[in-house]
Design a protein around this motif. Structure first.
Motif, PDB file in Angstrom:
ATOM      1  N   ALA A   1      -4.300   6.559  -1.133  1.00 51.96           N
ATOM      2  CA  ALA A   1      -3.265   5.553  -1.380  1.00 51.96           C
ATOM      3  C   ALA A   1      -3.766   4.576  -2.432  1.00 51.96           C
ATOM      4  N   ARG A   2      -2.876   3.691  -2.833  1.00 49.61           N
ATOM      5  CA  ARG A   2      -3.230   2.681  -3.818  1.00 49.61           C
ATOM      6  C   ARG A   2      -2.538   1.374  -3.481  1.00 49.61           C
ATOM      7  N   MET A   3      -3.127   0.298  -3.928  1.00 49.78           N
ATOM      8  CA  MET A   3      -2.509  -1.018  -3.770  1.00 49.78           C
ATOM      9  C   MET A   3      -1.599  -1.249  -4.981  1.00 49.78           C
ATOM     10  N   VAL A   4      -0.421  -1.801  -4.725  1.00 47.98           N
ATOM     11  CA  VAL A   4       0.555  -2.037  -5.781  1.00 47.98           C
ATOM     12  C   VAL A   4       0.930  -3.513  -5.795  1.00 47.98           C
ATOM     13  N   PHE A   5       0.841  -4.134  -6.955  1.00 47.28           N
ATOM     14  CA  PHE A   5       1.304  -5.504  -7.134  1.00 47.28           C
ATOM     15  C   PHE A   5       2.822  -5.459  -7.236  1.00 47.28           C
ATOM     16  N   GLU A   6       3.499  -6.098  -6.283  1.00 44.36           N
ATOM     17  CA  GLU A   6       4.961  -6.059  -6.234  1.00 44.36           C
ATOM     18  C   GLU A   6       5.626  -7.262  -6.911  1.00 44.36           C
TER      19      GLU A   6
ATOM     20  N   ILE B   1       0.871  -1.176   0.000  1.00 45.27           N
ATOM     21  CA  ILE B   1       0.000   0.000   0.000  1.00 45.27           C
ATOM     22  C   ILE B   1       0.909   1.227   0.000  1.00 45.27           C
ATOM     23  N   LYS B   2       0.749   2.051  -1.016  1.00 47.42           N
ATOM     24  CA  LYS B   2       1.595   3.244  -1.152  1.00 47.42           C
ATOM     25  C   LYS B   2       0.720   4.480  -1.277  1.00 47.42           C
ATOM     26  N   LYS B   3       1.146   5.546  -0.602  1.00 49.84           N
ATOM     27  CA  LYS B   3       0.454   6.824  -0.739  1.00 49.84           C
ATOM     28  C   LYS B   3       0.614   7.316  -2.165  1.00 49.84           C
TER      29      LYS B   3
ATOM     30  N   ASN C   1      -5.242  -7.253 -11.522  1.00 47.50           N
ATOM     31  CA  ASN C   1      -6.655  -6.888 -11.454  1.00 47.50           C
ATOM     32  C   ASN C   1      -7.040  -6.475 -10.034  1.00 47.50           C
ATOM     33  N   GLU C   2      -6.569  -7.227  -9.037  1.00 45.93           N
ATOM     34  CA  GLU C   2      -6.862  -6.884  -7.645  1.00 45.93           C
ATOM     35  C   GLU C   2      -6.279  -5.523  -7.283  1.00 45.93           C
ATOM     36  N   ALA C   3      -5.038  -5.269  -7.722  1.00 43.08           N
ATOM     37  CA  ALA C   3      -4.403  -3.987  -7.411  1.00 43.08           C
ATOM     38  C   ALA C   3      -5.170  -2.830  -8.047  1.00 43.08           C
ATOM     39  N   SER C   4      -5.578  -2.982  -9.292  1.00 42.59           N
ATOM     40  CA  SER C   4      -6.293  -1.888  -9.947  1.00 42.59           C
ATOM     41  C   SER C   4      -7.694  -1.705  -9.373  1.00 42.59           C
TER      42      SER C   4
END
Length: 124
Positions: A64-69, A12-14, A49-52
């Protein structure tokens, strides 16, 4: 087709500014595929898809947003010995994933089992 479980790492990134901590999630996703390459492709598509889909989050009161790492590991699952590994779907008793650690003492082992903090060496 074989069944796999993938270890998906998300953070999770701002959207703007600095952050003191980086929340990280390890999600385990069950995937069926003809081989590990196909299972990996499917897992990446699921994770992206989950991240977007989770683009409108908040962290410390900021957007913030979820990022697939990435994918930490992809392993075939192990059905119980009385079931076929590939043609039978997962069932009660199916091992979905595993991790291997090295620890130094029996006390650390007890702490690990009870959920207390322990210094470990992660093998796989």
């Amino acid at each position: 087709m074989a069944w796999y479980v993938a270890s998906v790492i998300m953070s999770i990134k701002k959207k703007e500014g600095k952050q003191k901590n980086l929340p990280v999630y390890e999600n385990f996703v069950l995937v069926e595929g003809d081989d590990s390459d196909q299972a990996l492709e499917k897992t990446i598509a699921i994770a992206r898809n989950e991240a977007s889909a989770n683009g409108n989050m908040w962290l410390d009161g900021k957007p913030a947003r979820m990022v697939f790492e990435g994918i930490r590991k992809l392993i075939t699952i192990s059905n119980p010995v009385d079931r076929d590994l590939d043609s039978s779907p997962p069932a009660t008793g199916t091992e979905l994933t595993y991790s291997q650690y090295l620890i130094k003492t029996k006390t650390q082992l007890k702490h690990l089992v009870s959920g207390k903090a322990v210094n470990i060496k992660y093998i796989e």
